[in-house]
Design a protein around this motif. Structure first.
Motif, mmCIF file in Angstrom:
data_model
loop_
_atom_site.group_PDB
_atom_site.id
_atom_site.type_symbol
_atom_site.label_atom_id
_atom_site.label_comp_id
_atom_site.label_asym_id
_atom_site.label_seq_id
_atom_site.Cartn_x
_atom_site.Cartn_y
_atom_site.Cartn_z
ATOM 1 N N MET A 72 2.171 -12.231 1.482
ATOM 2 C CA MET A 72 0.773 -12.334 1.062
ATOM 3 C C MET A 72 0.216 -10.918 1.190
ATOM 4 O O MET A 72 0.043 -10.408 2.307
ATOM 5 C CB MET A 72 0.019 -13.311 1.973
ATOM 6 C CG MET A 72 0.559 -14.738 1.840
ATOM 7 S SD MET A 72 -0.122 -15.902 3.039
ATOM 8 C CE MET A 72 0.790 -15.478 4.522
ATOM 9 N N LEU A 86 1.974 -11.347 6.046
ATOM 10 C CA LEU A 86 0.668 -11.000 5.470
ATOM 11 C C LEU A 86 0.503 -9.506 5.698
ATOM 12 O O LEU A 86 0.745 -9.015 6.804
ATOM 13 C CB LEU A 86 -0.432 -11.775 6.200
ATOM 14 C CG LEU A 86 -1.875 -11.348 5.913
ATOM 15 C CD1 LEU A 86 -2.257 -11.624 4.466
ATOM 16 C CD2 LEU A 86 -2.848 -12.093 6.847
ATOM 17 N N MET A 108 -4.277 -15.570 -4.315
ATOM 18 C CA MET A 108 -4.656 -16.464 -3.236
ATOM 19 C C MET A 108 -6.102 -16.177 -2.884
ATOM 20 O O MET A 108 -6.498 -15.025 -2.846
ATOM 21 C CB MET A 108 -3.818 -16.027 -2.044
ATOM 22 C CG MET A 108 -3.162 -17.098 -1.307
ATOM 23 S SD MET A 108 -2.160 -16.328 -0.040
ATOM 24 C CE MET A 108 -2.489 -17.516 1.221
ATOM 25 N N GLU A 123 -9.017 -15.636 -0.303
ATOM 26 C CA GLU A 123 -9.228 -15.348 1.125
ATOM 27 C C GLU A 123 -10.699 -15.560 1.443
ATOM 28 O O GLU A 123 -11.559 -14.828 0.967
ATOM 29 C CB GLU A 123 -8.813 -13.911 1.475
ATOM 30 C CG GLU A 123 -9.030 -13.598 2.946
ATOM 31 C CD GLU A 123 -8.516 -12.217 3.379
ATOM 32 O OE1 GLU A 123 -7.621 -11.665 2.721
ATOM 33 O OE2 GLU A 123 -9.041 -11.700 4.387
ATOM 34 N N ARG A 168 -2.599 -8.196 0.641
ATOM 35 C CA ARG A 168 -4.062 -8.241 0.496
ATOM 36 C C ARG A 168 -4.577 -7.223 -0.513
ATOM 37 O O ARG A 168 -4.106 -6.077 -0.561
ATOM 38 C CB ARG A 168 -4.728 -8.009 1.849
ATOM 39 C CG ARG A 168 -4.402 -9.100 2.842
ATOM 40 C CD ARG A 168 -5.053 -8.831 4.164
ATOM 41 N NE ARG A 168 -6.425 -9.289 4.262
ATOM 42 C CZ ARG A 168 -7.421 -8.578 4.754
ATOM 43 N NH1 ARG A 168 -7.229 -7.338 5.163
ATOM 44 N NH2 ARG A 168 -8.628 -9.083 4.852
ATOM 45 N N GLN A 217 -3.608 -11.611 -2.145
ATOM 46 C CA GLN A 217 -4.679 -12.337 -1.450
ATOM 47 C C GLN A 217 -6.010 -11.613 -1.645
ATOM 48 O O GLN A 217 -6.163 -10.476 -1.207
ATOM 49 C CB GLN A 217 -4.307 -12.449 0.027
ATOM 50 C CG GLN A 217 -5.281 -13.265 0.840
ATOM 51 C CD GLN A 217 -4.733 -13.565 2.241
ATOM 52 O OE1 GLN A 217 -3.647 -14.106 2.391
ATOM 53 N NE2 GLN A 217 -5.487 -13.207 3.253
#
Ligand code: BDP
Length: 725
Positions: free
Chosen positions: A337, A300, A400, A402, A339, A373
């Protein structure tokens, strides 16, 4: 588990009540004996637990069924390898169980991780099966079966098929290696890095078990504000030990990758993602990680956000950065992942527009094993935000969701705020990108854009609220937010109300006189918090740094978007952030232009914008007439007042449950609600005092003036508020 607080319990309840107290450690996985006058004992439906514990995962599935059903029955149930009689509960996969192999259960409907629960005839016996294609599917099915008993559902004629609608269902722990949890309100990190790998705290097993019970299949152990040390051999060994504990429960370990690690750990001069030496460093590092953790999930990454290093430091794009890591992970089946929570330190652009502006042009440029994300709203986990315009705007990239489970902007752990309602609102929001019904949930589960990712990657992440507190989440009701997150990650279309009801029944009681009022208190709690903190679309009015309490007056911080005044823009004429199209010199940022035409038309027009988001999208005059017929000013004040009244109502609702809940949990919830009521009043008073100093308008008739002058609230300081970054 029950002994810790014996003294406290005796003190609290005297000697006449049950011999133990509930301290919350057991979460929703309490299995107290069923009162068979109200519901048949489990043994009416289950006389034996049949199946082979032929893998570590099937072993824990069997152990859970035994523990759960024996607890609920009040006596141990027999374990057998193969069913011997009517009333057998047969668990397994077609490989582990010849009986399940022989039955036609249409298991393809269960997919890789799902399960089938069915009442069937097997060799002349009426049995119940928990069947799946994979061992972890059996485990999930076992938890579902237990939930049916825990919530007192009928067990005959079972016909349940369930499979997750997202593939990556992870908790993001913002946990530092020194055990400080950024935005953590439940004690220290549960990862005791110092004692790992030698000491495996039993809590790690209980954590994995709780995650598996709601379908969570991944855990990002470390903070997004990453420390490269977590990628050194000593720490990889510790992470590997945790991975070993989690593995039987189907929970994979992920780590955060600090983008500058090649410099900090590798001694390179650069972390440029296109530099061959940097790429080689990451490849070797990833290979090393997989030597420690063969089923490592991936990384991540928070890059070029709030001071974190990233590819833009080298004039490269987010896709360049993500793809470099993706290339190193791909041979091992790992994912990135990446962000989208970015806002530039120098940009003067509306912060709500920045993530979209940076990421949408990169659609289609990310490697197959990258998910982007995205926080649910365009800014930052506020009590209410519109959905992020990125949802629906990147059809070629798996996005995704969050969510934040820890309540950084929602009163920390002492405020009872059930986030299921917030999650459901965000997931149900209609992007209209492919016509009516193009909900965010359909973006998240891949349906809207036909699962563009060749790997079928879809996912949901929740910023964990878990810590070393005995009750895990800092308060009993915050456990519901962990629970609801897991259930909605499994099925983003589920109803937050029915999830709350399951949780209440499992965590507290099946007594209808308890369930109904407590669920209704939970369902109203999020709106109450919106009202006493940031009604009508206001946002980010919290205290500087720690985000505890109100500070709408702050306007002198070095970056504009750190200031509450940046968000509310209150002046003598009115209040709100104009994000409509810039017409007639209104200075609109046109953030609405990032939404699909239909949504943009709605949010772009103050008369069509839902009132609960009005001030998010528009700067409107204090005397604007609202749907109620009242002026905006009166409406704002009444929302603040209403928020406090709702909390008082919650207190009363809880107090009425005194005799239906164990003394220990009752007392803590009651005390926290009292804190919440005081703080709601503080929010109301401070905000009304401040906004009144700008609007210069009288309070509507019958509304009490703030208890103190504005200066009083402005002078409050909280240097030790928990959870700071
Ligand atoms: C903000 C938090 C900060 C996090 C950041 C993030 O205040 O502590 O690091 O989000 O999501 O809400 O990266």
């Amino acid at each position: 588990m029950k002994h810790r607080s014996l003294l406290a319990c005796i003190a609290a309840v005297g000697f006449s009540l049950p011999a133990w107290c509930e301290d919350g450690y057991d979460l929703w996985l309490r299995y107290p004996a069923v009162d068979s006058t109200a519901y048949p004992a489990p043994s009416r439906a289950v006389r034996e637990i049949a199946g082979a514990a032929s893998s570590p995962t099937l072993e824990v599935a069997q152990a859970e069924l035994l523990r759960g059903l024996s607890g609920l029955e009040g006596a141990p149930l027999p374990l057998v390898q193969a069913p011997t009689r009517s009333g057998a509960l047969v668990f397994g996969t077609p490989r582990s169980s010849p009986q399940i192999g022989r039955l036609s259960l249409a298991l393809d409907r269960a997919g890789a991780e799902g399960y089938v629960l069915r009442s069937v005839m097997l060799d002349g016996n009426a049995v119940t099966v928990i069947a799946a294609n994979s061992d972890v599917g059996v485990l999930y099915g076992a938890f579902h079966f237990l939930r049916l008993v825990q919530t007192r559902q009928p067990l005959d004629k079972l016909d349940v098929v369930s499979q997750p609608r997202t593939k990556i269902r992870v908790l993001d722990h913002w946990d530092n290696l020194d055990r400080h949890v950024e935005r953590g309100y439940a004690g220290q990190s549960i990862w005791d890095w110092h004692k790992l790998p030698g000491w495996l705290d039993p809590r790690y097993t209980d954590y994995a078990r709780a995650c598996a019970s709601i379908g969570i299949n991944g855990s990002v152990l470390t903070n997004v504000n990453a420390n490269a040390t977590s990628l050194t051999p000593a720490y990889l060994e510790k992470a590997a030990a945790l991975a070993g504990v989690f593995r039987p429960y189907g929970v994979r370990v992920y780590l955060t990758a600090r983008f500058s690690a090649p410099i900090e750990l590798g001694g390179l001069k650069t972390a440029d993602p296109l530099d061959p030496a940097v790429r080689a460093w990451w490849k070797a590092k990833v290979d090393e990680v997989y030597r420690y953790i063969p089923d490592f999930g991936g990384f991540l990454v928070k890059a070029n956000s709030e001071g974190q290093p990233g590819p833009q430091d080298y004039k490269r794009t987010h896709a360049d950065g993500a793809n470099m890591l993706a290339e190193a992970l791909a041979p091992h089946g790992g994912i990135v992942m990446w962000r989208a929570f970015v806002y530039a330190s120098s940009a003067t652009e509306d912060r709500a527009k920045q993530a979209y502006a940076e990421f949408v042009p990169l659609d289609g440029k990310f490697a197959d094993n990258v998910l982007v994300q995205v926080k649910n709203g365009p800014i930052d986990f506020q009590p209410r935000e519109p959905f992020s315009p990125m949802f629906g705007a990147m059809p070629k990239t798996p996005l995704m969701m969050e969510f934040q489970i820890t309540k950084e902007y929602l009163g920390f752990s002492t405020h009872l705020v059930y986030l299921g309602a917030l999650y459901e609102e965000a997931l149900g929001a209609d992007t209209f990108v492919k016509g009516k019904g193009s909900t965010v949930a359909k973006v998240i589960d891949g349906e809207l854009h036909g699962l563009q990712s060749p790997l079928g990657l879809t996912g949901m992440a929740g910023v964990a609220n878990i810590g070393s507190d005995r009750n895990w989440s800092g308060s009993h009701f915050d456990q519901a937010n962990w629970y609801a997150f897991g259930r909605l990650a499994w099925n983003p279309f589920d109803s937050s109300q029915s999830i709350a009801e399951d949780w209440v029944r499992m965590t507290f009681s099946n007594d209808p006189a308890f369930v109904k009022p407590v669920v209704s208190m939970m369902m109203g709690s999020r709106e109450a918090a919106v009202d006493y903190m940031t009604p009508l679309g206001l946002a980010h009015l919290m205290g500087t740094g720690h985000h505890y309490g109100p500070a709408p007056w702050v306007s002198d911080l070095s970056r504009p978007e750190w200031n509450p005044a940046y968000y509310h823009r209150a002046d003598a004429n009115g209040i709100g952030f104009e994000r409509g199209p810039p017409v007639n010199g209104n200075g609109g940022s046109n953030a609405v232009g990032q939404y699909s035409a239909k949504v943009a038309a709605m949010f772009g027009d103050p008369n069509k914008t839902p009132e609960n988001l009005l001030l998010w999208f528009h700067h409107v005059p204090w005397d604007r007439k609202m749907a109620s017929g009242r002026s905006l000013w009166d409406e704002l004040v009444l929302h603040y007042a209403h928020g406090v009244e709702e909390v008082s109502r919650m207190r009363r609702a809880w107090d009425a449950q005194h005799d239906r809940v164990d003394a220990e949990r009752f007392a803590q919830v009651a005390a926290f609600l009292a804190i919440q009521e005081q703080e709601a009043q503080w929010w109301r008073d401070a905000c009304i005092a401040y906004f009144q100093s700008i609007s210069k308008l009288p309070l509507p008739a019958g509304v009490a003036a703030p208890a103190h002058p504005l200066e009083y609230y402005q002078a409050l300081k909280f240097p030790y508020a928990p959870g700071r970054g």
